[in-house]
Design a protein around this motif. Structure first.
Motif, PDB file in Angstrom:
ATOM      1  N   ASN A 234       8.682  14.658   5.522  1.00 29.06           N
ATOM      2  CA  ASN A 234       8.560  13.594   6.521  1.00 29.06           C
ATOM      3  C   ASN A 234       9.851  12.787   6.583  1.00 29.06           C
ATOM      4  O   ASN A 234      10.622  12.732   5.613  1.00 29.06           O
ATOM      5  N   TYR A 235      10.091  12.166   7.725  1.00 28.82           N
ATOM      6  CA  TYR A 235      11.314  11.396   7.975  1.00 28.82           C
ATOM      7  C   TYR A 235      10.922   9.985   8.369  1.00 28.82           C
ATOM      8  O   TYR A 235      10.200   9.786   9.352  1.00 28.82           O
ATOM      9  N   LEU A 236      11.369   8.999   7.604  1.00 26.08           N
ATOM     10  CA  LEU A 236      11.125   7.596   7.898  1.00 26.08           C
ATOM     11  C   LEU A 236      12.461   6.938   8.210  1.00 26.08           C
ATOM     12  O   LEU A 236      13.386   6.979   7.375  1.00 26.08           O
ATOM     13  N   SER A 237      12.573   6.349   9.399  1.00 26.33           N
ATOM     14  CA  SER A 237      13.845   5.750   9.805  1.00 26.33           C
ATOM     15  C   SER A 237      13.597   4.533  10.690  1.00 26.33           C
ATOM     16  O   SER A 237      12.505   4.347  11.233  1.00 26.33           O
ATOM     17  N   ALA A 238      14.631   3.713  10.844  1.00 32.74           N
ATOM     18  CA  ALA A 238      14.603   2.568  11.766  1.00 32.74           C
ATOM     19  C   ALA A 238      13.370   1.701  11.558  1.00 32.74           C
ATOM     20  O   ALA A 238      12.749   1.220  12.508  1.00 32.74           O
ATOM     21  N   GLN A 239      13.021   1.486  10.285  1.00 34.05           N
ATOM     22  CA  GLN A 239      11.857   0.649   9.980  1.00 34.05           C
ATOM     23  C   GLN A 239      12.024  -0.744  10.571  1.00 34.05           C
ATOM     24  O   GLN A 239      13.131  -1.292  10.598  1.00 34.05           O
ATOM     25  N   VAL A 240      10.933  -1.318  11.062  1.00 38.82           N
ATOM     26  CA  VAL A 240      10.967  -2.685  11.570  1.00 38.82           C
ATOM     27  C   VAL A 240      11.460  -3.614  10.457  1.00 38.82           C
ATOM     28  O   VAL A 240      10.926  -3.604   9.341  1.00 38.82           O
ATOM     29  N   ALA A 241      12.471  -4.404  10.746  1.00 40.62           N
ATOM     30  CA  ALA A 241      13.070  -5.295   9.751  1.00 40.62           C
ATOM     31  C   ALA A 241      12.714  -6.734  10.107  1.00 40.62           C
ATOM     32  O   ALA A 241      13.467  -7.422  10.803  1.00 40.62           O
ATOM     33  N   ASP A 242      11.560  -7.181   9.642  1.00 44.22           N
ATOM     34  CA  ASP A 242      11.093  -8.528   9.989  1.00 44.22           C
ATOM     35  C   ASP A 242      11.096  -9.480   8.799  1.00 44.22           C
ATOM     36  O   ASP A 242      10.568 -10.589   8.886  1.00 44.22           O
ATOM     37  N   GLY A 243      11.673  -9.035   7.686  1.00 45.89           N
ATOM     38  CA  GLY A 243      11.772  -9.908   6.527  1.00 45.89           C
ATOM     39  C   GLY A 243      10.516 -10.041   5.705  1.00 45.89           C
ATOM     40  O   GLY A 243      10.488 -10.815   4.738  1.00 45.89           O
ATOM     41  N   ASP A 244       9.473  -9.302   6.039  1.00 48.10           N
ATOM     42  CA  ASP A 244       8.230  -9.346   5.273  1.00 48.10           C
ATOM     43  C   ASP A 244       8.465  -8.665   3.925  1.00 48.10           C
ATOM     44  O   ASP A 244       8.766  -7.470   3.876  1.00 48.10           O
ATOM     45  N   PRO A 245       8.299  -9.367   2.798  1.00 49.67           N
ATOM     46  CA  PRO A 245       8.631  -8.778   1.502  1.00 49.67           C
ATOM     47  C   PRO A 245       7.594  -7.794   0.970  1.00 49.67           C
ATOM     48  O   PRO A 245       7.879  -7.056   0.035  1.00 49.67           O
ATOM     49  N   VAL A 246       6.389  -7.772   1.537  1.00 49.31           N
ATOM     50  CA  VAL A 246       5.302  -6.958   0.993  1.00 49.31           C
ATOM     51  C   VAL A 246       4.809  -5.918   1.989  1.00 49.31           C
ATOM     52  O   VAL A 246       4.705  -4.740   1.671  1.00 49.31           O
ATOM     53  N   TRP A 247       4.518  -6.351   3.212  1.00 45.80           N
ATOM     54  CA  TRP A 247       3.781  -5.503   4.145  1.00 45.80           C
ATOM     55  C   TRP A 247       4.678  -4.725   5.095  1.00 45.80           C
ATOM     56  O   TRP A 247       4.207  -4.195   6.100  1.00 45.80           O
ATOM     57  N   THR A 248       5.951  -4.649   4.756  1.00 47.08           N
ATOM     58  CA  THR A 248       6.855  -3.692   5.393  1.00 47.08           C
ATOM     59  C   THR A 248       7.172  -2.647   4.331  1.00 47.08           C
ATOM     60  O   THR A 248       7.789  -2.958   3.315  1.00 47.08           O
ATOM     61  N   TYR A 249       6.717  -1.425   4.549  1.00 46.87           N
ATOM     62  CA  TYR A 249       6.854  -0.406   3.513  1.00 46.87           C
ATOM     63  C   TYR A 249       6.732   0.986   4.117  1.00 46.87           C
ATOM     64  O   TYR A 249       6.372   1.146   5.292  1.00 46.87           O
ATOM     65  N   GLY A 250       7.002   1.989   3.287  1.00 45.10           N
ATOM     66  CA  GLY A 250       6.874   3.377   3.700  1.00 45.10           C
ATOM     67  C   GLY A 250       5.515   3.950   3.342  1.00 45.10           C
ATOM     68  O   GLY A 250       4.518   3.689   4.007  1.00 45.10           O
ATOM     69  N   ASN A 251       5.459   4.743   2.268  1.00 40.70           N
ATOM     70  CA  ASN A 251       4.215   5.384   1.829  1.00 40.70           C
ATOM     71  C   ASN A 251       3.583   4.553   0.715  1.00 40.70           C
ATOM     72  O   ASN A 251       4.282   4.062  -0.168  1.00 40.70           O
ATOM     73  N   TRP A 252       2.265   4.438   0.735  1.00 42.99           N
ATOM     74  CA  TRP A 252       1.562   3.656  -0.293  1.00 42.99           C
ATOM     75  C   TRP A 252       0.358   4.456  -0.772  1.00 42.99           C
ATOM     76  O   TRP A 252      -0.543   4.775  -0.002  1.00 42.99           O
ATOM     77  N   SER A 253       0.349   4.755  -2.066  1.00 40.04           N
ATOM     78  CA  SER A 253      -0.784   5.405  -2.724  1.00 40.04           C
ATOM     79  C   SER A 253      -1.667   4.302  -3.293  1.00 40.04           C
ATOM     80  O   SER A 253      -1.302   3.644  -4.275  1.00 40.04           O
ATOM     81  N   ARG A 254      -2.850   4.111  -2.690  1.00 43.64           N
ATOM     82  CA  ARG A 254      -3.684   2.954  -2.998  1.00 43.64           C
ATOM     83  C   ARG A 254      -5.000   3.381  -3.642  1.00 43.64           C
ATOM     84  O   ARG A 254      -5.438   4.519  -3.527  1.00 43.64           O
ATOM     85  N   GLY A 255      -5.642   2.398  -4.287  1.00 46.94           N
ATOM     86  CA  GLY A 255      -6.938   2.660  -4.905  1.00 46.94           C
ATOM     87  C   GLY A 255      -6.820   3.727  -5.967  1.00 46.94           C
ATOM     88  O   GLY A 255      -6.050   3.611  -6.914  1.00 46.94           O
TER      89      GLY A 255
END
Length: 334
Positions: A234-255
């Motif tokens: 997979n290719y992740l690019s040009a992520q939204v840059a809004d200064g959010d320190p937590v809820w701006t992220y790529g892949n998250w393995s949860r639970g």
């Protein structure tokens, strides 16, 4: 006619691991357009969509809704742009359906493809689904206008679509859905791209490969309580840059998710991949460029080759490959 002939041949599905073909550059490119699902959607009987059913071409909402919700199998070719009314409405997709765009013209605008609990054996390919965004609601809190939403479904293949600028999620894969493959899609211009979970159970198995997440903020994907989540190339690019320190992220393995990431490419991404303390994440072979934040790796997760065979592209080749092959293709659905 290549895409249509191929769509009619969807019955030739392997039920378990298939041999990895010997590949030349030509055969590797042909594989990008294969009409045989791979990954978890190929297991436990496979995913054939509307194979064996009548082939119909639709150009309006009423026809699309009629055939998509029908009891019998259909291969539904979407030709041109279909504007859904009222704004944000669902098109209900029943079992044993293939919905495929004709060339790169097939669009669903202002509406959602919705798979109700119990739906099975669905293929969604080569479509653009766009523009149900509610102005001023970047967080998607006022409406549940997804591009594709699935609750408690099994055997679904989502392939070569462009999903952009919707009102909530681009894909919501929810509530114990099983045997899912999401491949060669473009997720763009959105906050919450691809969420998986909404369940305390650890059942879902999902393969996510050769997708391009660009101009998105979070859930790329977020995988909560997945038994097995396999992400590769997979290719992740040009992520939204809004200064959010937590809820701006790529892949998250949860639970209690077990996640394996292989040979992916992260360019300009905050928190490329992360895992809860209760989850597991194995990463190998990926490239990080201009990234910051978390790159968690712990646990042993699982070996995808215990379930199916697959071929990895080199991580360095992923941006060019995904830009070329992800999203709707002119040669498909003809």
């Amino acid at each position: 006619m290549l895409g249509l002939v191929a769509a009619l041949s969807l019955g030739a599905i392997g039920q378990a691991k298939a041999a990895t073909p010997v590949s030349t550059p030509t055969s590797m490119n042909a594989d990008r357009f294969s009409d045989v699902p791979h990954g978890f959607a190929s297991l436990a009987g496979g995913t054939t969509g509307g194979a064996g059913g009548k082939v119909v071409t639709v150009t309006d909402q009423a026809s699309l809704a009629k055939y998509a919700a029908a009891e019998e199998p259909y291969i539904i070719r979407v030709s041109g742009s279909i504007a859904v009314e009222p704004f944000g409405s669902n098109i209900i997709v029943g079992s044993n359906k293939t919905i495929i765009g004709v060339g790169d013209t097939g669009e669903i605008v202002h509406g959602e493809l919705h798979l109700n609990p119990g739906t099975h054996n669905v293929i969604i390919r080569n479509l653009t689904i766009r523009d149900s965004y509610v102005e001023g609601d970047w967080d998607g809190k006022t409406q549940d206008f997804d591009a594709i939403q699935m609750d408690t479904v099994d055997h679904v293949w989502i392939d070569h679509n462009r999903l952009t600028h919707m009102g909530d999620g681009l894909i919501d894969l929810r509530k114990d859905s099983q045997y899912i493959t999401v491949s060669y899609n473009v997720f763009s211009n959105h906050n919450k791209a691809f969420g998986i979970g909404w369940t305390p159970n650890v059942i879902t198995q999902v393969t996510i490969d050769h997708n391009w997440f660009t101009g998105t903020k979070q859930r790329n994907p977020s995988a909560d309580n997945c038994a097995y989540a396999h992400l590769y190339n997979n290719y992740l690019s040009a992520q939204v840059a809004d200064g959010d320190p937590v809820w701006t992220y790529g892949n998250w393995s949860r639970g209690h998710t077990k996640m394996v990431i292989e040979n992916s490419y992260y360019d300009g991404v905050q928190h490329p991949y992360q895992a809860d303390a209760t989850a597991e994440l194995v990463q190998r072979g990926s490239i990080l460029r201009n990234t910051t934040g978390r790159t968690d790796e712990w646990g042993t997760a699982f070996d995808p080759r215990d379930f199916y065979d697959y071929r990895l592209d080199p991580a360095a080749a992923v941006p060019a490959l995904v830009k070329r092959f992800a999203g709707p293709q002119p040669r498909m659905g003809r």
